[in-house]
Each structure stands twice: as C-alpha cells, then as structure tokens.
Design a protein around this motif. Structure first.
Motif, short mmCIF file in Angstrom:
data_model
loop_
_atom_site.label_atom_id
_atom_site.label_comp_id
_atom_site.label_asym_id
_atom_site.label_seq_id
_atom_site.Cartn_x
_atom_site.Cartn_y
_atom_site.Cartn_z
N ILE A 64 97.14 93.31 69.31
CA ILE A 64 98.66 92.55 68.89
C ILE A 64 99.61 93.92 68.63
O ILE A 64 100.78 94.18 69.05
N TYR A 65 99.36 95.36 67.76
CA TYR A 65 99.87 95.72 67.36
C TYR A 65 100.47 97.02 68.49
O TYR A 65 101.13 97.57 68.34
N ASP A 66 98.72 97.64 69.18
CA ASP A 66 99.29 98.09 70.74
C ASP A 66 100.35 97.27 71.02
O ASP A 66 100.92 98.94 71.95
N ARG A 67 100.54 95.95 71.60
CA ARG A 67 101.60 95.22 72.01
C ARG A 67 102.47 95.39 72.07
O ARG A 67 103.69 95.40 72.46
N LEU A 68 103.01 95.22 70.42
CA LEU A 68 104.08 95.85 70.46
C LEU A 68 104.72 97.25 69.99
O LEU A 68 106.13 97.51 70.15
N ARG A 69 104.07 97.97 70.47
CA ARG A 69 104.05 99.95 70.70
C ARG A 69 104.82 99.65 72.15
O ARG A 69 105.82 100.39 72.36
N ALA A 70 104.01 99.18 72.71
CA ALA A 70 104.55 99.43 74.14
C ALA A 70 105.56 98.34 74.28
O ALA A 70 106.67 98.71 74.95
N ILE A 196 109.02 99.25 62.32
CA ILE A 196 109.18 98.62 62.52
C ILE A 196 110.87 99.99 62.25
O ILE A 196 111.55 99.31 62.76
N SER A 197 110.16 100.63 61.31
CA SER A 197 111.06 101.43 61.02
C SER A 197 111.55 102.13 62.72
O SER A 197 112.75 102.50 62.88
N ASP A 198 111.04 102.70 63.16
CA ASP A 198 111.42 103.23 64.84
C ASP A 198 112.26 102.13 65.30
O ASP A 198 113.19 102.83 66.74
N GLN A 199 111.84 101.04 65.19
CA GLN A 199 112.80 100.09 65.95
C GLN A 199 113.80 100.16 65.49
O GLN A 199 114.56 100.11 66.53
N ASP A 200 113.92 100.38 64.65
CA ASP A 200 115.57 100.49 63.97
C ASP A 200 116.13 101.43 64.33
O ASP A 200 117.65 101.51 64.81
N VAL A 201 115.56 102.86 64.30
CA VAL A 201 115.77 103.48 64.85
C VAL A 201 116.56 103.23 66.38
O VAL A 201 117.52 104.25 66.80
N GLN A 202 115.65 103.25 66.72
CA GLN A 202 116.10 102.89 68.53
C GLN A 202 116.77 102.31 69.08
O GLN A 202 117.78 102.35 70.10
#
Length: 266
Positions: A64-70, A196-202
């Motif tokens: 799941i983590y790998d899929r979220l990262r992708a 999640i922090s990276d997602q916010d920045v992105q």
C-alpha cells in the motif's frame, strides 16, 4: 491525454482503497487471533495462524505504501485545475486513511505486547511462586528466550512448573515478534508522515503551476481580444480615411465643374 490520466488515477485509487480496507480487516482479525491464543498457550496451530496473518498484513502494508508513493509521483503530471482538485482530495484522503490504520495497528500490537508480558509474568509465578520482581522483570524485558529462561526451565520442579515455563518460552517468542512489529510499524508511520508532507509541498507547487497556466491563458485571451479590437479599429480608420479622400475628390470635381474646368476650349 488528461482524461486518460484521470481514468488511470481513478483506477489506481480504487485498488489502493480496496487494499486499505483489507488491511483494516486483517488488523481486526489479528487482534481476535491474539486474544484467542492468549487463553490457549499450547495452541501451536493458532500461533502459526497468527504469525502467518501478521506476516501477510505487514507485506500488504508495504504494498500500500509503495502504491501511494507511486500515486504521489504520478500527480506531478497534473496540468488542469479539474485534475488537480480531484487528485488532491483523493490522494490526501487515502494517505490519511492508511496512516490512521497503521497507527491503529501499531497501538494494537503494543497493547498485545503488554498482554504478553503480563502472561509471561503470570506463568512464571506459577512455575516459581518465590520469584522476585527483579527475576520477572529480567525474564520479560531482557532475556526473551535466552540463557536465563533456559536456566529457569532446568530448575523447574513438577509437571505444572515445567508446563508453565514452556508456556513462558512460547510467550517470549510471541513478545519478541510483537516488539519487532511495533518497531516496523513505527518506521512505516514515519515514512507516511514524510510522504504526506511531500504530497502537501508537491500539491502547493502543482497549484501554483496550474494557477500560472490559468493566468497565462487569461492573458493570452486578453491579448487576442485586444488584437481583435485593434484590428477592428484599424479597419475603421482605413475606411474613414478612404471616405475622406473620396469626399475631397468629389468636392474638387464639383468645384471644377462649376468653374468650367472640364469644358472643351472653343
């Protein structure tokens, strides 16, 4: 192309959502298996089942983590506000759901570890009623199946004491597995925090990019509109100048006719 990307995104998020639901169901099942095994120290089949379910659940959490990262990486290709809005809401929701599930699993494994410690202490007191709190603490927190528990097992007297110490060793292995699980889940939780922090920045970067693109389009539309107005104004001025020239020619012809400029010489 944007519509195809959005369809791929929707399909990917449905898969992740389904796997998070399975992860949550596995957590509940693991807790039930543990509770069942606590009351059955000699249930080797139950212990094996619990171990297998925990292993598959840990593997599922990694997937799941790998899929979220992708999914996070794929969000970088967003170009429209519609796609941005949909991706941000769905990605953030799934990430939070998984983070909450991991936190729940971590807390549950920690609590089960405490129950295992209590069980070890209880079983040891059965085997050795004269045990001190230091002996119990050493057995539970430090030895975990090592030389000290082996020594206690050799010193055990009577069938009940031997059975109790055998149960202690089984619980020590169980406790060790639970403690490893808690550490792994803590690491996964931290990874999710960073993701999640990276997602916010992105998404902030994507939002700024989409906003700039929207402004560029508005500016382009404005420039086109100005060009059309200027073109229309230029055409109007051209026809106005032509009209003045024609009017001057007509006036000259009228004056010339009145003055007899165009009469043939007698």
């Amino acid at each position: 192309m944007s519509r195809d990307r959005l369809n791929d995104f929707n399909t990917g998020t449905e898969v992740i959502s389904s796997k998070i639901q399975q992860f949550q169901a596995n957590i509940t099942e693991i807790d039930q298996l543990f509770t069942k095994n606590v009351s059955r120290p000699a249930d080797a089949e139950g212990a094996k089942q619990l171990e297998e379910k925990t292993r598959t659940t840990n593997s599922l959490s990694t997937e799941i983590y790998d899929r979220l990262r992708a999914l996070t990486e794929s969000n970088r290709r967003v170009h429209t506000k519609e796609e941005y809005d949909r991706r941000k809401l769905r990605t953030s929701t799934l990430s939070k759901q998984f983070k909450d599930a991991v936190s729940r699993f971590q807390g549950m494994q920690y609590q089960n570890g405490q129950k295992s410690k209590d069980n070890i202490a209880r079983q040891y007191r059965i085997a050795n009623p004269n045990a001190t709190e230091d002996d119990i603490g050493r057995l539970v927190d430090q030895d975990q199946g090592g030389a000290f528990s082996q020594q206690l097992l050799q010193q055990a007297r009577g069938q009940q004491a031997t059975a109790a110490l055998n149960s202690v060793q089984n619980r020590q292995r169980e406790l060790h597995s639970l403690q490893e699980s808690v550490v792994e889940l803590a690491a996964l939780y931290q990874q999710l925090e960073h993701l999640i922090s990276d997602q916010d920045v992105q998404f902030q970067e994507i939002e700024a990019s989409v906003f700039r693109a929207g402004n560029d389009i508005e500016k382009a539309d404005s420039l086109v509109g100005l060009a059309l107005v200027d073109g229309k104004s230029a055409r109007q001025k051209k026809w106005f100048a032509l009209g003045i020239v024609v009017l001057i020619i007509i006036i000259i012809l009228i004056i010339g006719a009145a003055q007899g400029w165009f009469k043939s010489a007698a």
